[in-house]
Design a protein around this motif. Sequence first.
Motif, PDB file in Angstrom:
ATOM      1  N   ALA A 179      37.256  23.868  66.367  1.00 40.17           N
ATOM      2  CA  ALA A 179      36.059  24.588  65.946  1.00 40.17           C
ATOM      3  C   ALA A 179      35.430  23.898  64.747  1.00 40.17           C
ATOM      4  O   ALA A 179      36.131  23.486  63.828  1.00 40.17           O
ATOM      5  N   LYS A 180      34.109  23.809  64.767  1.00 40.15           N
ATOM      6  CA  LYS A 180      33.372  23.115  63.700  1.00 40.15           C
ATOM      7  C   LYS A 180      33.517  23.877  62.382  1.00 40.15           C
ATOM      8  O   LYS A 180      33.830  23.305  61.353  1.00 40.15           O
ATOM      9  N   ASP A 181      33.284  25.191  62.434  1.00 41.76           N
ATOM     10  CA  ASP A 181      33.405  26.025  61.244  1.00 41.76           C
ATOM     11  C   ASP A 181      34.552  26.996  61.454  1.00 41.76           C
ATOM     12  O   ASP A 181      34.348  28.124  61.873  1.00 41.76           O
TER      13      ASP A 181
ATOM     14  N   PRO B  73      36.914  29.794  60.964  1.00 43.83           N
ATOM     15  CA  PRO B  73      37.153  30.941  60.099  1.00 43.83           C
ATOM     16  C   PRO B  73      38.650  31.164  59.958  1.00 43.83           C
ATOM     17  O   PRO B  73      39.440  30.695  60.775  1.00 43.83           O
TER      18      PRO B  73
ATOM     19  N   LEU C  97      38.235  38.338  59.307  1.00 44.78           N
ATOM     20  CA  LEU C  97      37.946  36.921  59.544  1.00 44.78           C
ATOM     21  C   LEU C  97      36.897  36.487  58.530  1.00 44.78           C
ATOM     22  O   LEU C  97      35.911  37.201  58.323  1.00 44.78           O
TER      23      LEU C  97
ATOM     24  N   ASP D 234      34.777  32.812  56.627  1.00 47.21           N
ATOM     25  CA  ASP D 234      34.508  31.376  56.623  1.00 47.21           C
ATOM     26  C   ASP D 234      35.365  30.740  55.538  1.00 47.21           C
ATOM     27  O   ASP D 234      35.247  31.075  54.369  1.00 47.21           O
TER      28      ASP D 234
ATOM     29  N   TYR E 229      35.290  28.115  53.906  1.00 44.50           N
ATOM     30  CA  TYR E 229      34.634  27.407  52.812  1.00 44.50           C
ATOM     31  C   TYR E 229      34.035  28.362  51.790  1.00 44.50           C
ATOM     32  O   TYR E 229      33.482  27.961  50.791  1.00 44.50           O
TER      33      TYR E 229
ATOM     34  N   GLY F 144      33.779  31.436  48.922  1.00 47.28           N
ATOM     35  CA  GLY F 144      34.458  32.108  47.842  1.00 47.28           C
ATOM     36  C   GLY F 144      35.171  31.263  46.811  1.00 47.28           C
ATOM     37  O   GLY F 144      35.143  30.032  46.842  1.00 47.28           O
TER      38      GLY F 144
ATOM     39  N   SER G 144      29.197  39.595  52.756  1.00 50.34           N
ATOM     40  CA  SER G 144      28.359  38.959  53.785  1.00 50.34           C
ATOM     41  C   SER G 144      29.019  37.703  54.361  1.00 50.34           C
ATOM     42  O   SER G 144      28.587  37.202  55.397  1.00 50.34           O
ATOM     43  N   GLU G 145      30.053  37.190  53.682  1.00 48.80           N
ATOM     44  CA  GLU G 145      30.761  36.021  54.193  1.00 48.80           C
ATOM     45  C   GLU G 145      31.926  36.413  55.108  1.00 48.80           C
ATOM     46  O   GLU G 145      32.595  35.550  55.660  1.00 48.80           O
ATOM     47  N   LEU G 146      32.168  37.716  55.231  1.00 52.50           N
ATOM     48  CA  LEU G 146      33.166  38.185  56.193  1.00 52.50           C
ATOM     49  C   LEU G 146      32.506  38.273  57.566  1.00 52.50           C
ATOM     50  O   LEU G 146      31.364  38.739  57.693  1.00 52.50           O
ATOM     51  N   ILE G 147      33.213  37.827  58.598  1.00 56.17           N
ATOM     52  CA  ILE G 147      32.629  37.735  59.934  1.00 56.17           C
ATOM     53  C   ILE G 147      32.949  38.964  60.781  1.00 56.17           C
ATOM     54  O   ILE G 147      32.082  39.513  61.438  1.00 56.17           O
ATOM     55  N   ALA G 148      34.223  39.404  60.734  1.00 54.50           N
ATOM     56  CA  ALA G 148      34.627  40.525  61.580  1.00 54.50           C
ATOM     57  C   ALA G 148      35.904  41.143  61.037  1.00 54.50           C
ATOM     58  O   ALA G 148      36.674  40.497  60.325  1.00 54.50           O
TER      59      ALA G 148
END
Lengths: 93, 93, 93, 93, 93, 93, 93
Positions: free
Chosen positions: B29-31, B33, B64, B66, B68, B70, B86-90
């Motif tokens: 995966a590119k990014d 998490p 989950l 990202d 990069y 924090g 807002s940097e949390l995905i799920a």
Amino acid sequence: MLKPLGDRVVLKAENEEQTVGGIVLAANAKDKPTTATVIAVGPGKVLDNGQVAAMNVKEGDKVLFDKYAGNEVEYNGDKYLVVRESELIAIVD
Amino acid sequence: MLKPLGDRVVLKAENEEQTVGGIVLAANAKDKPTTATVIAVGPGKVLDNGQVAAMNVKEGDKVLFDKYAGNEVEYNGDKYLVVRESELIAIVD
Amino acid sequence: MLKPLGDRVVLKAENEEQTVGGIVLAANAKDKPTTATVIAVGPGKVLDNGQVAAMNVKEGDKVLFDKYAGNEVEYNGDKYLVVRESELIAIVD
Amino acid sequence: MLKPLGDRVVLKAENEEQTVGGIVLAANAKDKPTTATVIAVGPGKVLDNGQVAAMNVKEGDKVLFDKYAGNEVEYNGDKYLVVRESELIAIVD
Amino acid sequence: MLKPLGDRVVLKAENEEQTVGGIVLAANAKDKPTTATVIAVGPGKVLDNGQVAAMNVKEGDKVLFDKYAGNEVEYNGDKYLVVRESELIAIVD
Amino acid sequence: MLKPLGDRVVLKAENEEQTVGGIVLAANAKDKPTTATVIAVGPGKVLDNGQVAAMNVKEGDKVLFDKYAGNEVEYNGDKYLVVRESELIAIVD
Amino acid sequence: MLKPLGDRVVLKAENEEQTVGGIVLAANAKDKPTTATVIAVGPGKVLDNGQVAAMNVKEGDKVLFDKYAGNEVEYNGDKYLVVRESELIAIVD
């Protein structure tokens, strides 16, 4: 006395090599935050509707901040940092 | 104790090589998490009208994020991450 | 189970080489969108006035999305994508 | 007489090599702020709702500002700086 | 059937070499717009106050658009473009 | 007659080598502002709530402005500058 | 007929070498504006509160605009420019 403007906060920065309140900074962290004590707090940021947002830190709080933030000043022989409240990461309680 | 400011969240990050709650990160995966447990939650983001937006995660949630995002801090011998909500995905339920 | 935060959506991506629901991706398209099925939907984006904007997709919808968008995760052996609703282009009905 | 527009402030800058009101600038500071006296104050910034935000500094205030900010002008043989209030860091009381 | 999301519009693009409805594109134009027919229209953009802005184009309208805009898709053997309404320049009546 | 649109202002620029109303521009200033007389004033900027913000300068005012701002035009043999009011720094009274 | 969308305006551009209504463009101007006649006017920009801001130009107005603005189109053998109203500088009355 330094009275910060807007949402700015005057900090007395701790030596980032020391352990403060149990926090030791990770040596290999990309963006190393540092700890400091809040010395003075501005009145708060003016919102788009004219209200002033209350500040969430107060004098005496120990805080974590991004060490690249803010302006360094010297006052009566001591160094201080003036940062925006949004650049503070957490209160160390 | 770390009390995050604004919409920040303190996370105890899991080892990103491990499987956690059934989630295995895609190797190519590119990014990528990573998963973590929420340790502490800030009061929320101040909106333009002066309201504070309620936070959508709580202590104990597995999330989950990202990798990069924090700031990494160490507290009483443990490493933590402080990220914006807002940097949390799920939430992994 | 993955519960996306904010206006995020969990997608089960289709193989972009296949035809799905009549859609075949143009081979020479600069920004090739791909098709997917919506698996889970976040609560919605918080607007500046504190309201939460309703989501316009629901579980089971077939959608077109920009293939460079979002974060890829693996859950119980399946790969998923988590994207923001604004990165979805259209519902394929 | 110079009447600044918007949230601009006319400053009479102090010699940044001198000590003013107890403030000495850190010699190795990356972004060295300087001190000045407020000579004139604009009416304030127009907010998105049409209100004018009150200014937080007044004539005679000693202030810290970012020395890269603003426009330098000469008036009746004296040099002045015109900066936006948001570029002022703190009042030195 | 393609149901565009937000303020997106599904277009059936005309051959940009042809004359359509009297419009001939200037050969030396830096940003050559092209003409198309509107096939489907999204519900509209959600504004900051939660309202949905009404769309200004409807199915069947002939429109001018920036040819670098949008995503190209193929559906039942036909090529379509999905663009945002703000990328449409004018209706050709 | 030139009727500027929005928050634009038509200026008759003074020779920036001259002294005007006691203002002499600092020769070594990085961003040298210049003086001008206001010839015409637009109706004002439309705010997000639909209100039009009143203009703070009027015909005949002498103003300081950033010399890199605006568009130069020639009208009946005279050169004028059309700038946005926000690019005016101060009124010289 | 071209019906511009949003705050766009259809212009019939004048030859920028000519004198129009007393305006001669400065030969050495960095950003040379040009003159044109307004042919058609869009309904106006949708503001954040859902209101549509009234347009300030009307058919037949002679206007100054930034020559790098907008899209060039050809219609029934004539060239037109479609620009946003905010790219118009002044009405030449």
